[in-house]
Write a protein that holds these residues in place. Sequence first.
Motif, PDB file in Angstrom:
ATOM      1  N   ALA A 232       1.685  40.184  22.995  1.00 47.31           N
ATOM      2  CA  ALA A 232       1.307  39.025  22.369  1.00 47.31           C
ATOM      3  C   ALA A 232       1.926  38.685  20.935  1.00 47.31           C
ATOM      4  O   ALA A 232       2.472  37.661  20.494  1.00 47.31           O
ATOM      5  N   ILE A 236       4.255  35.542  20.047  1.00 50.88           N
ATOM      6  CA  ILE A 236       3.557  34.226  19.838  1.00 50.88           C
ATOM      7  C   ILE A 236       3.835  33.765  18.279  1.00 50.88           C
ATOM      8  O   ILE A 236       4.336  32.845  18.097  1.00 50.88           O
ATOM      9  N   THR A 237       3.385  34.311  17.331  1.00 55.73           N
ATOM     10  CA  THR A 237       3.773  33.930  15.997  1.00 55.73           C
ATOM     11  C   THR A 237       5.157  34.042  15.572  1.00 55.73           C
ATOM     12  O   THR A 237       5.488  32.967  15.083  1.00 55.73           O
ATOM     13  N   ARG A 240       6.731  30.673  16.852  1.00 54.08           N
ATOM     14  CA  ARG A 240       6.175  29.681  16.098  1.00 54.08           C
ATOM     15  C   ARG A 240       6.872  29.323  14.913  1.00 54.08           C
ATOM     16  O   ARG A 240       7.427  28.283  14.551  1.00 54.08           O
ATOM     17  N   TYR A 262       3.867  33.301  33.908  1.00 53.57           N
ATOM     18  CA  TYR A 262       3.044  31.969  33.739  1.00 53.57           C
ATOM     19  C   TYR A 262       2.308  31.713  34.978  1.00 53.57           C
ATOM     20  O   TYR A 262       1.124  31.183  34.697  1.00 53.57           O
ATOM     21  N   ASP A 285      -1.741  34.034  30.385  1.00 52.94           N
ATOM     22  CA  ASP A 285      -2.393  33.331  29.015  1.00 52.94           C
ATOM     23  C   ASP A 285      -1.184  33.555  27.938  1.00 52.94           C
ATOM     24  O   ASP A 285      -0.945  32.553  27.137  1.00 52.94           O
ATOM     25  N   VAL A 286      -0.459  34.851  27.881  1.00 54.60           N
ATOM     26  CA  VAL A 286       0.313  35.235  26.934  1.00 54.60           C
ATOM     27  C   VAL A 286       1.551  34.089  26.950  1.00 54.60           C
ATOM     28  O   VAL A 286       2.095  33.495  26.021  1.00 54.60           O
ATOM     29  N   ASP A 289       0.768  30.628  25.774  1.00 49.47           N
ATOM     30  CA  ASP A 289       0.666  30.540  24.236  1.00 49.47           C
ATOM     31  C   ASP A 289       2.145  30.579  23.844  1.00 49.47           C
ATOM     32  O   ASP A 289       2.534  30.115  22.668  1.00 49.47           O
ATOM     33  N   TRP A 290       2.972  31.424  24.426  1.00 48.56           N
ATOM     34  CA  TRP A 290       4.418  31.711  23.914  1.00 48.56           C
ATOM     35  C   TRP A 290       5.148  30.570  23.998  1.00 48.56           C
ATOM     36  O   TRP A 290       5.988  29.993  23.129  1.00 48.56           O
ATOM     37  N   ASP A 292       3.696  27.356  24.249  1.00 43.94           N
ATOM     38  CA  ASP A 292       3.507  26.455  23.168  1.00 43.94           C
ATOM     39  C   ASP A 292       3.951  26.515  21.916  1.00 43.94           C
ATOM     40  O   ASP A 292       4.168  25.690  21.457  1.00 43.94           O
ATOM     41  N   ALA A 293       4.050  27.863  21.426  1.00 42.53           N
ATOM     42  CA  ALA A 293       4.410  28.252  19.953  1.00 42.53           C
ATOM     43  C   ALA A 293       6.208  27.555  20.047  1.00 42.53           C
ATOM     44  O   ALA A 293       6.370  27.190  18.730  1.00 42.53           O
TER      45      ALA A 293
END
Length: 450
Positions: A232, A236-237, A240, A262, A285-286, A289-290, A292-293
């Motif tokens: 994760a 994710i970060t 983004r 997904y 979940d990962v 969020d991935w 979305d970033a």
Amino acid sequence: MSIDCSAVVAAPRSEVFAWFARPGAFARLAPPWQPVSLLDEADSLADGRAVLGLPAGLRWVARHEAGEYDPPHRFVDRITTGGPASVPASVVLSWRHIHEFEEVDPAHTRIKDRVQTWVPAAMLRPMFAYRYRQIEADLAAHARAADHGLGAITVAVTGAAGLIGSALTAFLSSGGHTVIRLVRREPRERAERRWDPDNPAGDLLDGVDAVVHLAGAPIAGRFTDEHKKAVAGSRITPTRKLAELCARAGVGVFVSASAIGYYGYDRDDETLTEQSPRGTGFLADVVADWEDAATAASGTTRVVSVRTGIVQSPRGGTLRLLRPLFAAGLGGRIGSGHQWMSWIGIDDLVDIYYRALWDIQLRGPINAVAPHPVRNIEYTHTLGRVLGRPTVIAVPAFGPAVLLGRSGARELATASQRVVPDRLGSAGHEFRDADLESALRHVLGRTAES
């Protein structure tokens, strides 16, 4: 002793010869089933030198002969020495390769290869069958992009050294595009820029038209808390931060890796399209969020998330692990074999990333899978048939849990996802290998032509 092979490709001679002369061409032609790696690509077809890595630390050094260079008609290379590690190959092997290009008509070229060697022709014909198919398909993909208005662009790529990244960067550079590799270490060449995933420099993307983001810690592994944090945290970060920089820098398109995880690990027989709701589990979940970033680049930048299935290449991923087992006759289904596998050939995946760069209608998530998912038992039988080996040794359902843990086995080894490329189908996308057997035969050198 010599071998002669030839094929006609649907491209003008000048374009074919130019393709061979660009960086990345050799990597696109190297058969993935051979234990050879490109260490140093020749910088010129006239008098350049290429260095290949062989097993046991040996080297193959190929030198182009300046006196035989006659563009766009011909170039020649031969094996030579270049350090102690290259001596055994140069002494044992005899190799001189004559490449000739004959104009059939303004739109077609005959590629002729004559190799003077004592290596048996039966060992070389699969290589040339692979090369001709690669050349024609790559040139066709670049022609389609040009027809849709894509000119030469500059693409920054993270994760360029990985399985997908190495194939994609070679494809892009051999097609005439400029590739900038974003690396986390100090740059070693002009085509690299140092990238800090947590705090990318403001000028990192200067002069860049598009970004392809592939970097991330390997998902395969035992699903411990530490492993999950690495999976994760590496996605994710950094995604983004890079997406936000794309927006500030005015980059035209941001194409980010994603995964069919997904959809969760077991959707039974449900056919999953991009419109299907997300599933449950750690990977679901990962990935959510991935993706979305990646949308942090939305607005001035077009964003595409490539939900990738099980990539088929003996250079990495699942097939790299399975090939030696199946070749030894030790392959078999996992559990009941009823679970769905949504797969994609490595070169079709490259084409999908390329389409994401030039097709301005593509936005958001796209399923990067072949049109025909298969059950695990069908995959097993197909791989065994391609390799000419029996597939009678089934792996108990609890087997993968020994290596991956219960959670890892459930979300990776025994996951069942029947995913289809709905958005690509609506866009009229053509796959190089829509069925599993042709994809496996191509990357394993088992085609009918060979």
